[in-house]
Design a protein around this motif. Sequence first.
Motif: not given
Length: 108
Positions: A18-29, A31-36, A54-65
């Motif tokens: 399949g394809k993974t389609q969507g968007m993300y934006a920086w969501a934290a000043q 820490e390294f986090g995205l709104s996806m 899926i929709i979420r705030r994504n902290k990028v660096f934890p091993n598993v989110r």
Amino acid sequence: MIDDPLTEGLELSSKLVGKTQGMYAWAAQEEFGLSMVMNFAFVEGKYNGSTITIIRRNKVFPNVREVPMVRSSRLLRFARGYVQASTHKHDLAAGDAELEYNIYVLHY
């Protein structure tokens, strides 16, 4: 914006499902986090044409989110579940990353 291949394995040479389609934006000043917002759009086998969103705030660096599944369509209609996301490699300078998504779905 993203429009990336969704493969069975981590290698790009793995079978395309399949394809993974969507968007993300920086969501934290501070820490390294995205709104996806992301759609897994399947193009293979019996799930061809089905999607999971899926929709979420994504902290990028934890091993598993853990990411909640908020919508699904076609064969997966009325499904519920969640996604576990893991980052295997990332290159901030190039804006490139290798991610693994394990999708857990319950449906009729």
